[in-house]
Design an enzyme around this catalytic site. Sequence first.
Site, PDB file in Angstrom:
ATOM      1  N   GLU A 140       1.057  -1.364   0.117  1.00 15.42           N
ATOM      2  CA  GLU A 140      -0.119  -0.509  -0.350  1.00 15.42           C
ATOM      3  C   GLU A 140       0.659   0.901  -0.440  1.00 15.42           C
ATOM      4  OE1 GLU A 140      -2.536  -0.394   3.413  1.00 15.42           O
ATOM      5  OE2 GLU A 140      -0.824  -0.508   4.821  1.00 15.42           O
ATOM      6  N   SER A 141       2.693   1.325   0.156  1.00 21.46           N
ATOM      7  CA  SER A 141       3.010   2.773   0.490  1.00 21.46           C
ATOM      8  C   SER A 141       3.344   3.093  -1.318  1.00 21.46           C
ATOM      9  CB  SER A 141       4.046   2.072   0.805  1.00 21.46           C
ATOM     10  OG  SER A 141       4.985   0.421   0.582  1.00 21.46           O
TER      11      SER A 141
END
Lengths: 269, 250
Positions: free
Chosen positions: B50-51
Amino acid sequence: MAEILSLREAVASLVRPGDTVAMEGFTHLIPFAAAHEVIRQGVTDLTLVRMTPDVIYDQLIGMGAARKLVFSWGGNPGVGSLHRFRDAVENGWPRPLELDEHSHAGMANRYVAGASRLPFAVLRGYRGSDLATRSPTISTVRCPFTGEELAAVAAVNPDVTVIHAQRADRDGNVQLWGLVGIQKEAALAAERVLVTVEEIVDALDPRPGAVVLPSWSVHAVAVAPNGAHPSYTAGYTVRDNDFYQAWDPISRDRDTFLAWMRAHVLEAA
Amino acid sequence: MSWTPDELMTVNAARALAGARTCFVGIGLPSAAANLARRTVRPGLVLIYESGTLGSKPSRLPLSIGDGELADTADAVVSVPEIFNYWLQAGRIDVGFLGAAQVDRYANINTTVIDRGPGRPEGRLPGAGGAPEIAAGCGKVLMVVRHSRRNLVERLDFVTTVGHGSGPGDRARLGLPGAGPVAVITDLGVLRPDPETAELVLTELHPGVSAEQAAEATGWKLRTAPDVGETEPPTAEELAALRELSDRGA
């Protein structure tokens, strides 16, 4: 145009008591040096906004700088709890902390709406989740074209956004790369923008995948070498995973925490 | 050859990724399993964090979802709004892999608050992170959870992320596009939703574990599938790959 200031001057001129402040950086490029300067200057009553509060907000919350937190995931990544955050929420120490809690997708879209100067954003999100029952900034809206019901999240427009970047040129144009997270949206959503950088260079040669914030979209640039530590700055420093692990015992106890902050933040300059 | 319960869990979680093309990876146990899958059952697995990384190929287990190596080894690095809107919400990701603090019989998840009883403040958990939309938008969801009454509970104190809601048909009613949780891998065995009732039932046990043991460690009256199976013991290759990953991570 961005002014190039010392970190002390930049924080003093841009961050005011009672402000809504976003210090962003999704694990990478977290502006720790600027947060420490905010703590040293004693700025308080802040509404802190950040997707992942991380150690940086644990420190601000534990020092009593915040009255409210707007966020989507509050842990010490890969390690465990943020103890100062938990102590504030569960026990009101050192002061009660109001929460507005979202999912990552919701927070990301709140920044997008803020950067676009729209009142809200839509997403397929929060369906069936209890999160909407606790947040005044989560609602629903019906699509005028298809009739689909979608989540609506209120825009977030901080008074100040603070980010860390690799570098700026002498005119204050800012360049950052690697995991660029939500920083561009957070900066463009804000009234005032403070960027700390590893260094100031004569010319910003192009970098693949870099984000450039033109000088005229930024208010102050301050040089803060290693200013993301214990987070990191791709191309300059690496993430200090040992520190993130060491933070767990430091932050578990109120007195140990305060002693650490005194030695490493308040009495450091 | 011997192994720990956690190794047994991670090896089986990795095996669940055989055949998957893309996986949205939560940090912690899911990340260990997904990285092990790339070294064993599914070398081409595309890891999405998700980064903002698409196709990370780390050589060691990352401590956080933002470790530099995830970006340095990725096919592409994108912004956080892009990862959630263009990739996840648009339905481009096969499998979401999640951990959880509390899970109920319909594989709903609580990662927000724990009710400690009257007069006591709620206990604080980290919060939602990416989970509500990962569980909604991925083609299907795998979960990895240590098997205990604390984690597998009769009733959630708070629904952060919907699995199968209150039973069959709930996902469709709520407009959740993906199939939702298809397996919960624990250190005792594997639970899967019953096709009729959507309730999690025990379908596999790890070697040496009894159905009574699993039932005892579950907060609801756990049903056992009539044809409950036994998972294959970890192979030497699986254990070696997992230990190498973990050693490098530490």
